[in-house]
Design a protein around this motif. Sequence first.
Motif, short mmCIF file in Angstrom:
data_model
loop_
_atom_site.label_atom_id
_atom_site.label_comp_id
_atom_site.label_asym_id
_atom_site.label_seq_id
_atom_site.Cartn_x
_atom_site.Cartn_y
_atom_site.Cartn_z
N ARG A 94 0.86 -1.19 0.00
CA ARG A 94 0.00 0.00 0.00
C ARG A 94 0.90 1.24 0.00
O ARG A 94 1.65 1.46 0.94
N ILE A 95 0.81 2.02 -1.05
CA ILE A 95 1.68 3.18 -1.20
C ILE A 95 0.85 4.40 -1.57
O ILE A 95 0.02 4.36 -2.49
N ASP A 96 1.04 5.48 -0.84
CA ASP A 96 0.37 6.75 -1.13
C ASP A 96 1.32 7.68 -1.85
O ASP A 96 2.53 7.67 -1.61
N VAL A 97 0.76 8.49 -2.74
CA VAL A 97 1.53 9.56 -3.39
C VAL A 97 0.92 10.89 -2.98
O VAL A 97 -0.25 10.97 -2.61
N TRP A 98 1.74 11.95 -3.05
CA TRP A 98 1.23 13.29 -2.79
C TRP A 98 1.98 14.26 -3.67
O TRP A 98 2.93 13.89 -4.35
N GLY A 99 1.52 15.53 -3.68
CA GLY A 99 2.11 16.52 -4.58
C GLY A 99 1.48 16.41 -5.96
O GLY A 99 2.17 16.32 -6.97
N HIS A 100 0.13 16.42 -6.01
CA HIS A 100 -0.55 16.00 -7.24
C HIS A 100 -0.36 16.96 -8.41
O HIS A 100 -0.38 16.56 -9.56
N LEU A 101 -0.16 18.25 -8.12
CA LEU A 101 0.07 19.18 -9.22
C LEU A 101 1.36 18.83 -9.95
O LEU A 101 1.49 19.04 -11.15
N TYR A 102 2.32 18.27 -9.22
CA TYR A 102 3.59 17.90 -9.83
C TYR A 102 3.59 16.46 -10.34
O TYR A 102 4.62 15.94 -10.75
N GLY A 152 -2.68 4.82 -3.37
CA GLY A 152 -3.65 5.78 -2.87
C GLY A 152 -3.10 7.19 -2.97
O GLY A 152 -1.99 7.42 -3.47
N HIS A 153 -3.85 8.15 -2.46
CA HIS A 153 -3.47 9.56 -2.57
C HIS A 153 -3.57 10.22 -1.20
O HIS A 153 -4.64 10.22 -0.58
N GLY A 154 -2.45 10.76 -0.74
CA GLY A 154 -2.45 11.55 0.48
C GLY A 154 -2.59 13.02 0.14
O GLY A 154 -2.24 13.46 -0.95
N ARG A 155 -3.12 13.79 1.09
CA ARG A 155 -3.32 15.22 0.83
C ARG A 155 -1.99 15.97 0.75
O ARG A 155 -1.78 16.80 -0.12
N ASP A 156 -1.09 15.63 1.70
CA ASP A 156 0.21 16.29 1.76
C ASP A 156 1.13 15.43 2.60
O ASP A 156 0.74 14.35 3.07
N LEU A 157 2.37 15.88 2.79
CA LEU A 157 3.34 15.08 3.55
C LEU A 157 2.86 14.79 4.97
O LEU A 157 2.96 13.64 5.43
N PRO A 158 2.34 15.77 5.74
CA PRO A 158 1.88 15.43 7.09
C PRO A 158 0.81 14.35 7.12
O PRO A 158 0.82 13.47 7.99
N SER A 159 -0.15 14.39 6.19
CA SER A 159 -1.20 13.37 6.19
C SER A 159 -0.64 12.00 5.84
O SER A 159 -1.07 10.97 6.38
N ASN A 195 -5.24 23.76 -4.67
CA ASN A 195 -4.72 22.86 -5.70
C ASN A 195 -5.89 22.11 -6.34
O ASN A 195 -6.32 21.06 -5.86
N LEU A 196 -6.38 22.65 -7.43
CA LEU A 196 -7.49 22.03 -8.16
C LEU A 196 -7.02 21.38 -9.45
O LEU A 196 -7.83 21.09 -10.34
N GLY A 197 -5.72 21.16 -9.56
CA GLY A 197 -5.20 20.46 -10.72
C GLY A 197 -4.51 21.38 -11.71
O GLY A 197 -4.55 22.61 -11.61
N LEU A 198 -3.88 20.75 -12.71
CA LEU A 198 -3.05 21.47 -13.66
C LEU A 198 -3.87 22.42 -14.54
O LEU A 198 -3.44 23.54 -14.84
N GLU A 199 -5.04 21.98 -14.97
CA GLU A 199 -5.87 22.85 -15.83
C GLU A 199 -6.23 24.14 -15.11
O GLU A 199 -6.18 25.23 -15.69
N HIS A 200 -6.57 24.04 -13.83
CA HIS A 200 -6.90 25.22 -13.03
C HIS A 200 -5.69 26.14 -12.91
O HIS A 200 -5.82 27.37 -13.02
N CYS A 201 -4.52 25.54 -12.70
CA CYS A 201 -3.29 26.33 -12.61
C CYS A 201 -3.07 27.13 -13.90
O CYS A 201 -2.79 28.34 -13.86
N LEU A 202 -3.18 26.46 -15.05
CA LEU A 202 -2.93 27.15 -16.32
C LEU A 202 -3.96 28.24 -16.59
O LEU A 202 -3.63 29.31 -17.13
#
Length: 315
Positions: free
Chosen positions: A92-100, A119-126, A216-223
């Motif tokens: 079981r492995i979580d990733v974070w930093g979704h914009l990147y 899975g997906h974590g919100r950030d490093l602390p979570s 952080n609503l994703g890459l499209e929102h950033c652009l």
Amino acid sequence: MDLDLAQVRAFVLAAEELHFGHAAEELSISQQALSKRIARLESALGRRLFERGGQGVRLTDAGRRFLGPARQALAAADRAVAAVLDVHRPLRIDVWGHLYAPMRTLVQVAAHEPRLQIGHGRDLPSVVTALLHGDIDAAFGRVHPPLPRGLTHRLVRLEPVDVVLNTNHPLAHAPAIRPEQLQDSVLWTPGPLHRLDFLHRFTERFGIRDHIEDPNLGLEHCLTDLAADPRRFCLLPADVPLPPHPAVRPVPLVDPTPLYAWSLLWRGNGDHPLLAALMNAFDTEAQRNRWLEYDPTRDWLPGHHPTDTAVPAHA
């Protein structure tokens, strides 16, 4: 005597935090419940393990002697449970930093491994909390201190970072940009700057005075946000594929080139059998694609002194 492992775990966390409230949060119990566990352990041992006073909490001599063996006892217990229950369980492995887009690297390494449960974590602390609670076995993203004791991380990739600009930005059509040239521009951040270690260090190192914080609503929102203001810019790893957008363009950063560090993070001894295989796969890809190249005369790696000549593979 037989030790109650729940009491031992409460002691170890309290000893590492030196704060009963923080330790209780890590265990998802009340501070009163944690205090009771430690009091029962002290009663069973016949020794005080903590001194409690106006200056906070500190270990007694008995507490300091008990801490190392207590950690070993918990690790042995975790290994015993894993040996029985986890033989066929996915990693079981979580990733974070979704914009990147951390999944780009993870998929490149483990695309054909069906025993990964991602899975997906919100950030490093979570993610750290999930690791400490045993909810996940490992995590992948950008790691920065401080980390709680009992966690290990290994650097697996250094990725050059580009600046992404509005096409009407004065520097948008330059072949390359030095970070200092962005001092009069506005950095777009996917969340509060103080929680984004890489971007926070970038602003301090290169004198970026202005920034705007968005969720952080994703890459499209950033652009879309970048397209709305010709002074704005954001930073993205060079390999992140940008969706077509006529109002923005990426430009390489040079002199120095910032490097975004990706790491694998795990708890304890990393006993899950797939973890070693995953690290070997990262090593193979790193050698094949030169992921860990670092030249201090050319690159900027946050937290790494410019005069250092080697990048630490373990921390």
